[in-house]
Design an enzyme around this catalytic site. Structure first.
Site, short mmCIF file in Angstrom:
data_model
loop_
_atom_site.label_atom_id
_atom_site.label_comp_id
_atom_site.label_asym_id
_atom_site.label_seq_id
_atom_site.Cartn_x
_atom_site.Cartn_y
_atom_site.Cartn_z
N ILE A 182 0.84 -1.21 0.00
CA ILE A 182 0.00 0.00 0.00
C ILE A 182 0.87 1.25 0.00
O ILE A 182 0.64 2.19 -0.77
CB ILE A 182 -0.97 0.00 1.21
CG1 ILE A 182 -1.91 -1.21 1.15
CG2 ILE A 182 -1.78 1.29 1.26
CD1 ILE A 182 -2.67 -1.49 2.43
N GLU A 185 2.64 1.85 -3.42
CA GLU A 185 1.69 2.22 -4.47
C GLU A 185 1.28 3.70 -4.34
O GLU A 185 1.26 4.44 -5.32
CB GLU A 185 0.47 1.30 -4.44
CG GLU A 185 0.77 -0.10 -4.97
CD GLU A 185 -0.45 -1.00 -5.11
OE1 GLU A 185 -0.31 -2.08 -5.70
OE2 GLU A 185 -1.55 -0.64 -4.63
N HIS A 438 6.76 -12.56 -30.15
CA HIS A 438 7.71 -11.45 -30.27
C HIS A 438 7.04 -10.29 -31.00
O HIS A 438 6.33 -10.51 -31.96
CB HIS A 438 8.93 -11.92 -31.07
CG HIS A 438 9.95 -10.86 -31.29
ND1 HIS A 438 10.81 -10.43 -30.29
CD2 HIS A 438 10.26 -10.12 -32.39
CE1 HIS A 438 11.59 -9.49 -30.78
NE2 HIS A 438 11.28 -9.28 -32.04
#
Length: 459
Positions: A182, A185, A438
């Protein structure tokens, strides 16, 4: 207490309508049971209203801010004019409202009986909801978690994640108490919004549960972004006045900012709900169950954040489905916490599943572990996105891959294959044979597996 005429009986009665509770309800309905789902606030719980969904909406807005700021690097002459916090909130609330309406509609369509009110366990098969008694042949406790505050009084300039998601404006500076998921972030979002951010983490590093190689890359990236952090030192007190906040650290250092975010983790919501009175074992607030999530009392199960372990919405979903199937006698497979995929959505993102290198050495023996790190500098798509980072794989010698860890922009999207590799106990040689499209970041998993199998292609 209500009289017996008001009593309603269900095959499965669930206390808590968050991720764990509502997924248990939906699976139980699929299995042919009648279900009562008790929720005191809004269906969807923390994850939908004050957790996963709103924070990820803010993180997406933060990504757009960074993109606007850095456009010239890609030949796009964009610039960031300002952050309209009211607009960001409106966008976040629109996402949440849409998901909430969808969830309500789904439960109604599936014929889950939603009971609104405060529930309390009053016997081994009964829950009292504001004076009305509901009975369940099976009871599932799913009352979730709340922000821990370490005794700090929340209000004014001292916030938890709930208040931080409803701010009216962007502060100039912020101190984040806690460098776990938390904390990093929010620090990431605020830094992108132009806030001067300092993280305080008592343990020796940010995201202390991650592999050391991942921690090293994150801390380097945060330094480069200008996010400051004090690790290995705990805070002692927090004071606020009309002008700002002061945080005193154990080493005598004093930090000042406009606001403080208390992000020191989440604790279980189990107090005063009648659990202990019915003989359920509670330890530090958590409900103790056996490995099949049974409490040892009657037909009562516990799921989600109130059960010790990683507090993740998708663990709650899995617990909910598991217990519904357990009640039905389907003998569902236990998924150990170590094998639950985890993503931290800061910038750069972190994805991990299985054992970190130190934990693998502890479990299997130091001489039994082999690792490889693939640098995203060799991955075409990562270069296009302008991100750096690594993929690290951990294997048992001559055995399966037991851990996959990654860090880099958007790397969280690779957790799907990573968790299949670990949970299906794939050998590096197995993954090396698979074709990875790719140019994608997904190729980095294939490259790491090839290197671990002793046949690297681009490295």
């Amino acid at each position: 207490m209500a009289d017996s005429a008001a009593t309603q009986e269900f095959d499965v009665l669930i206390l808590g309508g968050g991720s764990a509770g509502y997924s248990a309800a939906l699976r139980a309905i699929q299995l042919g049971y009648s279900v009562g789902l008790i929720e005191k606030e809004k269906l969807g719980g923390t994850c939908l209203h004050t957790g996963c969904i709103p924070t990820k909406a803010y993180l997406h807005a933060a990504e757009l801010a960074e993109n606007a700021r850095e456009g010239a690097k890609y030949g796009i002459n964009s610039s960031l004019q300002s952050i309209d916090m009211a607009g960001v909130r409106k966008y976040k609330e629109g996402i949440v409202a849409g998901k909430h309406k969808g969830l309500e509609g789904l439960l109604k369509m599936k014929k889950v009986n939603v009971i609104t009110g405060n529930g309390r366990l009053v016997s081994q098969d009964s829950i009292d909801v504001d004076g009305t008694i509901y009975k369940g042949k099976n009871i599932i406790l799913a009352t979730g978690s709340e922000s821990k505050t370490f005794g700090l009084e929340i209000g004014g300039r001292i916030l938890t994640s709930t208040e931080a998601l409803n701010m009216e404006s962007v502060p100039k500076s912020a101190i984040v108490l806690g460098g776990g998921v938390i904390g990093v972030e929010f620090a990431s979002v605020w830094n992108s919004f132009g806030v001067d951010v300092t993280i305080v983490e008592g343990l020796p590093s940010l995201v202390p549960n991650e592999d050391p190689a991942i921690i090293k890359v994150l801390e380097r990236a945060f330094k480069k972004r200008g996010i400051k952090f004090n690790t290995g030192v705990f805070f002692e007190k927090v004071e606020q006045d009309a002008n700002g906040v002061k945080v005193s650290l154990a080493d005598g250092k004093v930090l000042e900012a406009e606001i403080v975010l208390v992000a020191v983790g989440r604790g279980p919501v189990t107090a005063n709900l009648g659990y202990e009175e019915q003989g359920i074992t509670i330890d530090r607030g958590f409900v103790i169950t056996n490995e099949r999530l049974h409490t040892g009392v009657g037909n009562i199960y516990a799921i989600g954040d109130i059960v010790p372990g990683v507090q993740l919405a998708h663990r709650g979903y899995q617990h909910g489905r598991f217990v519904a199937e357990e009640i039905a006698g389907l003998k569902p497979t236990i998924v150990e916490d170590i094998n639950i995929p985890k993503v931290t959505f800061c910038e750069p993102e972190i994805a991990s599943v299985g054992y970190s290198e130190p934990k693998a050495k502890e479990k299997f023996g130091a001489d039994q572990i082999e690792t490889t790190e693939y640098n995203l500098a060799g991955n075409g798509k990562s270069s296009i996105l302008g991100t750096s980072g690594i993929i690290k794989m951990v294997r048992v010698k001559n055995g399966p891959i037991v851990g996959v860890h990654g860090i880099g922009g958007r790397i969280g999207e690779q957790i799907g294959e990573a968790q299949l590799i670990v949970n299906w106990e794939a050998f590096p040689e197995d993954v090396a044979q698979l074709i990875h499209a790719h140019p994608t970041q997904n190729e980095s998993l294939g490259e790491a597996a090839m290197a671990l199998a002793g046949a690297p292609l681009h490295g």
